[in-house]
Write a protein that holds these residues in place. Structure first.
Motif, PDB file in Angstrom:
ATOM      1  N   ALA A   1      -2.769   7.980  -6.459  1.00 42.60           N
ATOM      2  CA  ALA A   1      -2.532   9.205  -7.241  1.00 42.60           C
ATOM      3  C   ALA A   1      -2.490  10.444  -6.342  1.00 42.60           C
ATOM      4  O   ALA A   1      -1.832  11.429  -6.681  1.00 42.60           O
ATOM      5  N   ASP A   2      -3.189  10.383  -5.193  1.00 45.94           N
ATOM      6  CA  ASP A   2      -3.207  11.555  -4.313  1.00 45.94           C
ATOM      7  C   ASP A   2      -2.165  11.458  -3.200  1.00 45.94           C
ATOM      8  O   ASP A   2      -2.186  12.252  -2.251  1.00 45.94           O
ATOM      9  N   SER A   3      -1.256  10.479  -3.292  1.00 44.21           N
ATOM     10  CA  SER A   3      -0.205  10.344  -2.273  1.00 44.21           C
ATOM     11  C   SER A   3       0.808  11.479  -2.406  1.00 44.21           C
ATOM     12  O   SER A   3       1.075  11.971  -3.510  1.00 44.21           O
TER      13      SER A   3
ATOM     14  N   SER B   1       2.386   6.490  -9.468  1.00 49.32           N
ATOM     15  CA  SER B   1       1.245   5.937  -8.730  1.00 49.32           C
ATOM     16  C   SER B   1       0.985   4.514  -9.215  1.00 49.32           C
ATOM     17  O   SER B   1       1.303   4.154 -10.341  1.00 49.32           O
ATOM     18  N   GLY B   2       0.421   3.720  -8.322  1.00 54.96           N
ATOM     19  CA  GLY B   2       0.109   2.336  -8.662  1.00 54.96           C
ATOM     20  C   GLY B   2       1.234   1.368  -8.348  1.00 54.96           C
ATOM     21  O   GLY B   2       1.043   0.152  -8.399  1.00 54.96           O
ATOM     22  N   THR B   3       2.414   1.889  -8.006  1.00 53.50           N
ATOM     23  CA  THR B   3       3.516   0.985  -7.670  1.00 53.50           C
ATOM     24  C   THR B   3       3.478   0.652  -6.191  1.00 53.50           C
ATOM     25  O   THR B   3       2.952   1.429  -5.378  1.00 53.50           O
ATOM     26  N   ARG B   4       4.047  -0.511  -5.861  1.00 57.37           N
ATOM     27  CA  ARG B   4       4.039  -0.930  -4.463  1.00 57.37           C
ATOM     28  C   ARG B   4       5.055  -0.127  -3.654  1.00 57.37           C
ATOM     29  O   ARG B   4       6.083   0.295  -4.186  1.00 57.37           O
TER      30      ARG B   4
ATOM     31  N   ASP C   1       8.625  -2.804  -7.721  1.00 57.36           N
ATOM     32  CA  ASP C   1       8.080  -2.948  -9.077  1.00 57.36           C
ATOM     33  C   ASP C   1       8.980  -2.238 -10.079  1.00 57.36           C
ATOM     34  O   ASP C   1       9.794  -1.394  -9.700  1.00 57.36           O
ATOM     35  N   ALA C   2       8.777  -2.569 -11.360  1.00 60.02           N
ATOM     36  CA  ALA C   2       9.424  -1.775 -12.407  1.00 60.02           C
ATOM     37  C   ALA C   2       8.719  -0.423 -12.449  1.00 60.02           C
ATOM     38  O   ALA C   2       7.490  -0.358 -12.472  1.00 60.02           O
ATOM     39  N   GLN C   3       9.492   0.649 -12.397  1.00 59.99           N
ATOM     40  CA  GLN C   3       8.872   1.977 -12.375  1.00 59.99           C
ATOM     41  C   GLN C   3       9.870   3.031 -12.835  1.00 59.99           C
ATOM     42  O   GLN C   3      11.075   2.781 -12.925  1.00 59.99           O
ATOM     43  N   ARG C   4       9.346   4.200 -13.134  1.00 57.83           N
ATOM     44  CA  ARG C   4      10.200   5.318 -13.541  1.00 57.83           C
ATOM     45  C   ARG C   4      10.010   6.424 -12.517  1.00 57.83           C
ATOM     46  O   ARG C   4       8.903   6.914 -12.317  1.00 57.83           O
ATOM     47  N   ILE C   5      11.098   6.796 -11.847  1.00 58.19           N
ATOM     48  CA  ILE C   5      11.013   7.869 -10.854  1.00 58.19           C
ATOM     49  C   ILE C   5      11.479   9.176 -11.486  1.00 58.19           C
ATOM     50  O   ILE C   5      12.280   9.165 -12.428  1.00 58.19           O
ATOM     51  N   THR C   6      10.963  10.274 -10.987  1.00 51.50           N
ATOM     52  CA  THR C   6      11.359  11.590 -11.501  1.00 51.50           C
ATOM     53  C   THR C   6      12.103  12.354 -10.409  1.00 51.50           C
ATOM     54  O   THR C   6      11.587  12.480  -9.284  1.00 51.50           O
ATOM     55  N   VAL C   7      13.297  12.797 -10.739  1.00 51.26           N
ATOM     56  CA  VAL C   7      14.104  13.530  -9.766  1.00 51.26           C
ATOM     57  C   VAL C   7      13.597  14.968  -9.684  1.00 51.26           C
ATOM     58  O   VAL C   7      13.372  15.619 -10.712  1.00 51.26           O
TER      59      VAL C   7
END
Lengths: 79, 506
Positions: free
Chosen positions: B155-157, B231-234, B176-182
């Protein structure tokens, strides 16, 4: 002046140190990955032991080892 | 040129960044590379100075190797400047200015040794400061990384807060399955691999838009693009886990491939070191001690920095130019007052090591011109002309660094040096009566080195792994070829000399 023989020995030892790293990396059953203290065997050897040894060997081979005439003990002094 | 000065040609930013990049990538390659980067210049120091004037091939080879090594060092500094947020032109101009320092009038002969000393002390100080700030020794950091599972974003990355900003076009494969924010508007491309034929979708996204990625999807981010990860994704690259980073591939075949590649790398580096580091005159007692210790300090400090970077923020090097953690780790991991101290030490180290490398390389080229004696153009011995030639070399090296990445440039230079010098040296031992053989071997090695990467079709009879290795490290075949030619020519010359001498004896 360092001797040619000393330089040759130094080169051979550094090459042997390099070859030993390859052998350690290829050890079967992942023996090179065994932890010894903080590091694995391969890391200990290739990143710590071999570099230090290589530097010591190089310095030793390049330093003046040839005995000078003045430094020789006279026969009288050995008695 | 003293041994310490000669070593300064090796310990420039090119090798520094290469060590950081290799150690960051991890695997069994990392410790092996540390050893190779250290052993190559030591072997070159151990080779006696040449007993005869250099062959006609020595100066051209030294010039090409100098351009490649210097270009690689300048590219490394330019990349680090860009990562730090400088405009590309400003970073390149700074690198060019530093590389031109040897062209100034009355640069003392000991300048490379002094610059190397300052650079090594500053670099070790920076690593010590970093260790103090993160409360860990390099070996404790290594142990912590090696015992980690998958590398995940916390979370602090920086990637989950400010996001990842691309300084060059970059692609990530989502683990991983994830949602990125532009965070910066632009065209983002996603290649989906869940069908037989990959599907490419282009998205014109505004700041704040989000994009869903599935495992295996490849996200292409344009220059200047910035995205925030969950956060939490590889991590999308680097080793799968800390154990993989520390120990490398588990299969013996993969390890054998790594070691084979490393062997080719050692041949390339050792031969290149003979051109860059081999003393041209006997070493002083001080140089005998300071030179090897300095290279040990620089290589070890670079490795320690990379280990800390992987421990503290492994994502910092992903999608960035090699060695990016040198710049990005400081604002991420270190608080004031140590942040400023480590930053100053690192900047001093990079500047000093680049100036030291440039000055050492310039002195070496100058020494070769002097050793050529009457056969070198007389104009080259005038200081003004030499300064002008050096500025020209810097310009060529800077241009080469713009078009070719630093590692490739370094390998090209080292490989050519190895191809032209190592084989003939082994075959003739610098014997005075083998100058023709030495020259023939150098020419043959250089030709084989230049032709081999374009001869993949002719090498098709060999397994693909071997062809790949040879085309990546052409010195692997060029050195034996040079040795063979030098040995054959020497045998012919010896036989001819015997034939000429025999009637005289009778």
């Amino acid at each position: 002046m360092p001797t040619t023989e000393g330089r040759r020995v130094g080169i051979v030892i550094v090459l042997v140190l390099l070859a030993a790293a390859a052998v350690l990396a290829l050890l079967p059953f992942g023996a090179g990955a065994v932890r010894v203290g903080a590091l694995s065997v391969v890391w200990w050897y290739a990143a710590v032991v071999a570099p230090v040894l290589a530097v010591v060997v190089t310095i030793g081979a390049l330093l003046d080892r040839r005995p000078r005439p003045d430094d020789r003990m006279s026969p009288a002094s050995t008695e | 040129m003293t041994g310490t000065s000669a070593i300064a040609g090796w310990t420039g930013p090119a090798i520094l960044v290469a060590v950081v990049a290799r150690v960051t990538s991890g695997g069994v390659d990392a410790p092996l590379f540390i050893l190779a980067a250290l052993a190559a210049p030591l072997l070159a120091l151990l080779v006696p100075p040449p007993r005869t004037p250099p062959s006609p091939a020595a100066l051209p080879i030294a010039l090409v190797v100098t351009v490649c090594v210097l270009g690689s060092a300048m590219r490394a500094v330019t990349d680090l400047g860009r990562v730090a947020g400088w405009p590309a032109w400003a970073a390149l101009a700074s690198a060019v200015a530093l590389a031109c320092v040897p062209a100034l009038p009355r640069v003392p002969r000991r300048a490379p040794a002094i610059a190397l000393g300052v650079g090594a002390v500053a670099l070790v100080s920076a690593v010590a400061g970093l260790g103090h700030a993160v409360h860990a020794s390099p070996w404790a950091a290594w142990s912590r990384v090696a015992s980690r599972g998958a590398f995940e974003l916390h979370a602090d990355s920086a990637w989950t807060r400010e996001g990842f900003g691309a300084v060059a076009p970059v692609s990530f494969t989502s683990a991983d399955a994830q949602r990125i924010t532009v965070m910066t508007a632009g065209v983002y491309r996603v290649t989906e691999h869940d069908r037989v034929q990959p599907i490419v979708r282009e998205w014109r996204l505004a700041s704040g838009d989000s994009l869903a990625l599935r495992p295996g999807d490849v996200l292409a981010i344009p220059v200047g693009g910035r995205v925030r990860f969950e956060s939490g994704t590889r991590l999308p690259a680097l080793a799968a886990s800390g154990t993989t980073w520390a120990d490398g591939a588990a299969t013996s075949m993969a390890r054998a491939r790594s070691v084979a590649g490393w062997t080719a790398l050692v041949v390339t580096l050792v031969g290149g070191a003979l051109v860059v580091v081999r003393p041209l005159t006997p070493l002083s007692a001080g140089a005998v001690v300071v030179g090897p210790v300095a290279v040990l300090a620089v290589v070890s400090a670079a490795a320690a920095w990379a280990i800390h970077a992987v421990d503290v923020a492994p994502e910092l090097s992903i999608g960035m130019p090699p060695g990016a953690s040198l710049v990005r780790l400081i604002p991420t991991a270190i608080a004031e007052p140590w942040r400023s101290r480590v930053l100053i030490a690192l900047v001093v180290a990079l500047v000093a090591l680049l100036v030291g490398a440039a000055t050492a390389l310039q002195q070496r080229v100058g020494d070769l011109v002097v050793l050529r004696g009457d056969r070198a153009p007389a104009a080259l011995r005038r200081p003004g002309v030499r300064s002008g030639v050096w500025v020209l070399l810097v310009a060529v090296a800077g241009a080469a660094g713009v078009w070719v990445d630093g590692w490739s440039l370094l390998m090209q230079g080292m490989g050519l040096g190895s191809a032209a010098v190592l084989g003939p040296l082994i075959a003739t031992g610098d014997a005075a009566d083998a100058r023709r053989a030495s020259l023939a071997g150098a020419v043959a090695g250089a030709v084989v080195f230049l032709v081999t990467p374009h001869a993949a079709d002719w090498l098709a009879m060999f397994p693909a792994a071997i062809v790949g290795l040879i085309t990546r490290y052409p010195a692997l075949v060029a050195v034996p070829a040079a040795w063979l030619v030098a040995t054959a020519v020497r045998a012919v010359d010896d036989a001819r000399a015997d034939m000429v001498a025999a009637p005289r004896r009778h």
